[in-house]
Structures are given as C-alpha cells and as structure tokens.
Design a protein around this motif. Structure first.
Motif, PDB file in Angstrom:
ATOM      1  N   MET A 113       3.848   1.799  -1.234  1.00 50.79           N
ATOM      2  CA  MET A 113       4.383   2.180  -2.885  1.00 50.79           C
ATOM      3  C   MET A 113       3.191   2.823  -3.513  1.00 50.79           C
ATOM      4  O   MET A 113       3.449   3.741  -4.062  1.00 50.79           O
ATOM      5  N   PHE A 114       2.046   1.966  -3.394  1.00 54.05           N
ATOM      6  CA  PHE A 114       0.913   2.256  -4.551  1.00 54.05           C
ATOM      7  C   PHE A 114       0.425   3.922  -4.053  1.00 54.05           C
ATOM      8  O   PHE A 114       0.263   4.665  -4.943  1.00 54.05           O
ATOM      9  N   SER A 157       2.189   6.163  -2.559  1.00 52.89           N
ATOM     10  CA  SER A 157       3.061   7.251  -2.753  1.00 52.89           C
ATOM     11  C   SER A 157       3.293   7.745  -4.070  1.00 52.89           C
ATOM     12  O   SER A 157       3.788   8.837  -4.281  1.00 52.89           O
ATOM     13  N   VAL A 158       2.811   6.739  -5.022  1.00 54.52           N
ATOM     14  CA  VAL A 158       2.999   7.353  -6.459  1.00 54.52           C
ATOM     15  C   VAL A 158       1.635   8.215  -6.791  1.00 54.52           C
ATOM     16  O   VAL A 158       1.833   8.830  -7.812  1.00 54.52           O
ATOM     17  N   ARG A 173       9.592  12.417   7.502  1.00 58.77           N
ATOM     18  CA  ARG A 173      11.169  12.075   7.425  1.00 58.77           C
ATOM     19  C   ARG A 173      11.390  10.744   6.866  1.00 58.77           C
ATOM     20  O   ARG A 173      12.723  10.168   6.643  1.00 58.77           O
ATOM     21  N   PRO A 183      -0.762  11.022  -6.868  1.00 57.40           N
ATOM     22  CA  PRO A 183      -0.479  12.728  -6.528  1.00 57.40           C
ATOM     23  C   PRO A 183      -1.241  13.127  -5.322  1.00 57.40           C
ATOM     24  O   PRO A 183      -2.505  13.577  -5.249  1.00 57.40           O
ATOM     25  N   VAL A 184      -0.708  12.778  -4.155  1.00 58.00           N
ATOM     26  CA  VAL A 184      -1.171  12.964  -2.725  1.00 58.00           C
ATOM     27  C   VAL A 184      -0.063  13.495  -2.052  1.00 58.00           C
ATOM     28  O   VAL A 184       0.922  13.110  -2.117  1.00 58.00           O
ATOM     29  N   ASP A 191       0.694  -1.376   0.127  1.00 58.07           N
ATOM     30  CA  ASP A 191       0.023   0.020  -0.007  1.00 58.07           C
ATOM     31  C   ASP A 191       0.742   1.247   0.039  1.00 58.07           C
ATOM     32  O   ASP A 191       0.416   2.202  -0.637  1.00 58.07           O
ATOM     33  N   GLU A 207      11.818   7.550   4.635  1.00 59.30           N
ATOM     34  CA  GLU A 207      12.222   7.500   3.010  1.00 59.30           C
ATOM     35  C   GLU A 207      11.507   6.240   2.557  1.00 59.30           C
ATOM     36  O   GLU A 207      11.361   5.356   3.307  1.00 59.30           O
ATOM     37  N   LEU A 208      10.792   6.535   1.431  1.00 60.52           N
ATOM     38  CA  LEU A 208      10.094   5.429   1.024  1.00 60.52           C
ATOM     39  C   LEU A 208      10.705   4.492   0.046  1.00 60.52           C
ATOM     40  O   LEU A 208      11.572   4.729  -0.409  1.00 60.52           O
TER      41      LEU A 208
END
Lengths: 217, 284, 121
Positions: A61-62, A64-65, A214, A67-68, A59, A216-217
């Motif tokens: 990664m899904f 964070s791609v 802070r 536009p939010v 979820d 990192e994804l």
C-alpha cells in the motif's frame, strides 16, 4: 526504480539481513560439508522473513501510493532479491576459497566449493527465482505456496546434482577434479551459471510484471 | 476548474459492484464522500489512485486523464488513510528521507514549516505518533511535495473530539487560499456538517446524489406524521421508522406535498444516511 | 463584525450568517462601504465551509445589502434609511409569519400573543 531499491534497503530490509550473508558464509569453513545448504539458508531464512516484513509494514500500500509505475515496483523488488543473492554467493565464495586454503587435504564427499559448484548454486537460485517471483506476484501478498514450491524445486535440483556428483563417474570427475582441463570446464560451468541466473531472473521479473499488472491492490 | 472529475466508473467484484460512479470536485473546495462501510468509498478512492483497474469509465485530475498521466498526477495528489500503518518502527526523519526522493517538487522549507505547525517530532518513530499525528504527518508530506488534491480516506476515524476538531480546522485552513482541494471520505457525518462544501453520497456502489451540502440536505425532507397518515405517503417514502407517536420518514423534497399537513424538516447528513441504510435492510 | 453561529440550530448556517450580518447592517453597526472579509478567509475564521459563506454573501447581495466589486471584495451597500427600514420590515414579517404559526398551533389568539409579548419583551 533506483529510489524504490533505496526504499527497500533503507526501510524494508532489516540490517540483520545484510549481516546474515557473513554469518552463513562462515559455514563454508566447516570442512567437507554439504555446502549447498549455505545458500539454501537464504531461501529458508532470508526470503520468508523479508516477505513477512513487507507484509507487516504494509509495503504494498505504501509503495502503490507513491508516484511509481507498477512495473518498476516489481523490477525494484527483483533487483533487491537478486542483489541479496549475489551478496550471499560472493561472500560464501570468499569463505569457500579460505576453506580450501585452510584444509588442503580434506577429502570432499560432497561438492568442493570450486567454480563449478558456484555455477550450480547460481542455477539453483535461478530456479528458485523463476518459481518464487512470478508465483508471489499473482497476489503480491501471499508468499507461502510460492516459497514452498520454489524451495522444493531448489532443493530437488541441489539434491539431484549432488546425487549425480557422487554416483556418476563423469559428473564426479567434472566437479571434483582439480586438473587443468576440469578447472577450465568448471570455469565454463560458472559462466554458464551466471548466464542462466541472469536469464531466468529476467524472465521471472517479466512474468511477475505481467501478473502484477493484473493484481487489484 | 475541476480538481477531480470521475465519469461513469464501473467495476465488478464477485460480490460487489461500482455502478456508473460519477462526480466532480471543483478546485479549492472540500468534498465529503459519505456512505456506510462497504458502500464503495474505498473502492472508488482506489480507482482514483489507479490502484484497481476499472472495467470502464474515466478519471480526470486537474483536467488530465489519470490513466495516461498517472506518474505526473500522483506528484500532485496527496493521500492519507486513517488508521493505516506503514513502516511503524521507522523514525519520521528516515521515512521522510526515503519518501521525498520520489517527488520532483519536494520542498524542504514547506516540510519544516508543517513539522513545526503540527508539532511533529522528527525523531519519533511512526509507532509513537498518535492517530491524529499520523494523519497530520501524511498531510505534511503531501503538502511538501506540492499536492494540490488531497484524498483522505477516513482521516478522522479513531480520533477523539479534540483531535478531530483540530484536524478539521487544518483542512479548512488548507482550502482557504483556493489552491488545494480535498476529497474526504468518512462515515462520521458530523465532521462534514461544518467543513464540507460538497457532499457525495454513495450507497451500495452507486452515487445516490452529489452536490452542494445545503442543497444536498434540502433535497430531502424528514416527515413526521401520525400512524394513520402513513398509508397515504408510504409509497413515496425512502424509508421510515415507527414509534408510539407515529412515524418519521425520509422523502425526496420533490415528492412532498404541502397538502399533507405534516411536519417536514430538513434532515441532517446522518439522518439521510440512516434512512437510506434502512431502505437497504427492507429489501433483504 | 461579530458573529455567533450555532451548529445545533434548525436553521442552516448560511441562513444564520445572513441574518446576523443583515441585522448588523440594518442597525447601522456595519456602515456604508464597510468591507466584508473575503469568503475563504471568513470561512476559515468561522470554521464553516466556503460555500456556506458564499451563499450567505450571495443572499446579502440579492437583498441589496452588499455589493461586490470584482477583485476588491464585498462592501456594505449605500442604503437610504427608508430602504433599510423596508428591508428590515420584510425580514421581520417573514420571521413573524413563522412564529405566528407556532403560536397558532397552541391555540393562542392575537391578544394572548400581544399580552405575552409585552411581558417578555
């Protein structure tokens, strides 16, 4: 943010967890039981399964791609958790009042499911949120320790409250009493509980946002 | 116009570092982003998408700074990752319904066209799609929300030759009208020999070279010589391999001198990568 | 237009493309004023990169075989047959130079090469 909540409801949260509040809520029909356990089931079952689900479905990664904003990702997730918690409480409270009507003569050794008790439950969940949510968002991925700490704290709170309810005559009178004065005080406790729940959940959300920015994804 | 402009991106991790990463992709072209596993391709891509915080540097997409216009620019960026699994038990239709809500310029008509073109069955679950189909699905989504820059992270990994060729054809079709640009990371360099216009080569967190593909290849030479000639050129070689016939080594075209009288040929992308990897090994 | 490109050849693809088209122009298969397909369309149809086609077209233009009209496309230039012969000879001698060094590396004399060429041609 509304879209993110919708995403969680439609994709991430399995429908079972919307049925579960009814199943668990029905436990309120057991006369004179330790009703704290009813909401603890939410912490024991729903939360770990839900977060496992987020992890398994990638979820993070899904989302964070999309536009939010990162801030909204946290806020939406908190909204979903709080929403589920409220669903559990409301349904449990409904079953609780049915239980009170069904068994008018039962002697409650543990807290009876009155307004004061629900106030305590709200505080318990508030403590759970305040610990679990910010701790989880340190990584936004691992939830084991966060869950352990939050559940322990919630159970400690419930345990101490229940112990006081049995041991201390003042607390006992306050929470077990059915007189007008006690009921009024219980109503106040409920309102205080709602306020504490709201305040601590908002605080949890803010702390989590700070930490998640802070990450990192 | 530049679709993507990456300037001096630095980022330190405990055991890895992106050092001064800079490269530009012109609008309407395909850029291959190559490098060994762990060279920094994914970290760079994550920086572009603002998923990781850079220590310093700037990223511009269509002339706008990503840091200040993330929300707006993400509407115009399509991202596909080979081998990534999201919500696999969900049906294609349901996933699309959720995703499209996030995009201001979503176009159902375009979506239908690409579903048909890619022969995607909306009623299948994500888990039932083949690897190639999943990439196509991501591309269909990206195009339907009007993405003008596609960032594809290893889109061809795990694909059979037929599916790979089909996908490469699709990529070329997409840039045909000059509106869409593609950044395409891969370690399978043969994918790029045909379809890429530009190559950016990253090695150990640094950009070795970024440029037009033929020029990129022609900036190196693969030398073949007898073992006795090796000492003469050893210092200038990036790395070399020995065999019973002599040596083969990679050299910067500028460092080569005709007087050496050795066989020199333009290397393939793969050869360039292999010899650079050997250089790394030599230091260890 | 008829183009066959090889991915395994030593020659860069733009060079192959340039050679195929110039041969067709010089032989007269592509007539004066013939309009070459747009770069991006050609790239897609031949499944090669846009820049590759661009380079080939630029090379053709540099040799004077085609000319570009902005907004309209690339057209085969009007060339006198003398000029065509001249360009052809230039290109062939370039190739011959390469081939000759190959024959020389086997120690063939000019006569050997001519004799063999006669047999093969």
């Amino acid at each position: 943010m509304y879209n993110l909540v919708l995403k969680d409801v439609r994709l991430a949260v399995p429908p079972f967890f919307f049925i579960l509040p009814f199943l668990i809520g029905a436990l309120m029909l057991i006369p004179g039981w330790i009703y704290f356990i009813v909401l603890l089931y939410f912490c024991w079952i729903t939360i770990p399964n839900l977060f496992n689900q987020f992890k398994a479905q990638n979820d993070l990664m899904f989302t964070s791609v999309l536009p939010v904003a990162k801030r909204d990702m946290v806020k939406a997730r908190v909204a979903v958790i709080v929403g589920l918690e409220l669903l559990h409480i409301v349904i449990a409270a409904i079953f609780g009042s049915i239980s009170m009507v069904l068994y008018p003569d039962v002697t409650y050794y543990f807290f009876p499911p009155n307004m004061g008790f629900w106030g305590l439950n709200l505080v318990m969940l508030a403590i759970f949120n305040l610990i679990f949510i910010p701790m989880f968002y340190k990584t936004a991925y691992k939830f084991g320790w966060a869950l352990f700490a939050a559940v322990t704290a919630a159970m400690l709170f419930a345990g101490i409250a229940q112990w006081l309810g049995i041991q201390s005559p003042v607390v006992n009178d306050l929470f077990y009493g059915t007189g007008t004065q006690q009921v009024t005080l219980q109503a106040f406790i409920l309102i205080a509980g709602i306020m504490i729940f709201a305040a601590l959940s908002i605080m949890a959300s803010r702390l989590a946002v700070k930490r998640f920015l802070r990450v990192e994804l | 116009m530049l679709a993507l402009d990456i300037r001096n991106v630095n980022k330190s991790y405990p055991n890895f570092q992106l050092k001064n990463v800079s490269f530009q992709l012109e609008k309407g072209y395909i850029m291959g982003f190559i490098g060994a596993n762990g060279a920094g391709k994914t970290t760079t891509i994550k920086s572009i998408l603002n998923m990781t915080r850079m220590d310093s540097g700037e990223i511009h997409v269509f002339g706008k700074n990503m840091a200040n216009h993330e929300f707006e620019l993400k509407q115009e960026i399509g991202y596909a990752m080979g081998g990534a699994e999201f919500y696999t038990r969900c049906k294609v239709k349901a996933l699309t319904d959720v995703i499209k809500k996030f995009y201001a310029h979503w176009d159902d008509e375009t979506y239908r066209i690409y579903l048909r073109k890619f022969k995607l069955d909306e009623n299948k679950r994500i888990a039932e799609l083949s690897t190639g189909m999943k990439v196509k699905y991501s591309i269909a989504i990206a195009l339907s929300h009007g993405a003008k820059l596609l960032i594809l992270d290893e889109p061809t990994s795990g694909l059979d030759p037929v599916a790979r060729d089909e996908l490469l054809d699709i990529f070329q079709g997409l840039v045909a009208d000059g509106e869409i640009s593609i950044l395409f990371s891969t370690h399978i360099t043969s994918d790029l020999e045909k379809c890429a216009d530009f190559i950016t080569f990253i090695e150990d967190g640094q950009i070795v070279r970024s440029g037009e593909k033929e020029e990129f290849k022609e900036s190196y030479l693969l030398l073949n010589g007898a073992a006795t000639q090796l000492n003469q050129v050893k210092d200038r070689l990036i790395s070399y391999k020995m065999n019973s016939f002599g040596f083969t080594g990679l050299i910067l075209a500028g460092d080569y001198e005709h007087s050496w009288n050795m066989k020199a040929a333009t290397p393939s992308l793969e050869e360039i990568m292999v010899y650079f990897a050997k250089k790394e090994d030599a230091y260890v | 237009m008829n183009i066959a490109l090889s991915n395994t050849s030593d020659k860069p693809i733009y060079q192959q493309l340039f050679e195929r088209i110039s041969a067709q122009i010089l032989k007269g298969e592509l007539e004066n004023g013939y309009c070459l397909p747009p770069i991006r369309q050609a790239a897609q149809e031949l499944s090669i990169s846009v820049i590759t086609v661009k380079k080939a077209w630029e090379e053709l233009e540099r040799c004077g075989l085609i000319h570009t009209i902005t907004g309209k496309g690339c057209f085969v230039a009007e060339l006198s047959s003398d000029r065509k012969l001249q360009i052809r000879d230039e290109m062939i001698s370039k190739q011959m130079l390469l081939d000759t060094s190959y024959y020389k590396s086997f120690g063939l004399t000019l006569d050997d090469v001519i004799a063999m060429l006669k047999k093969v041609y």
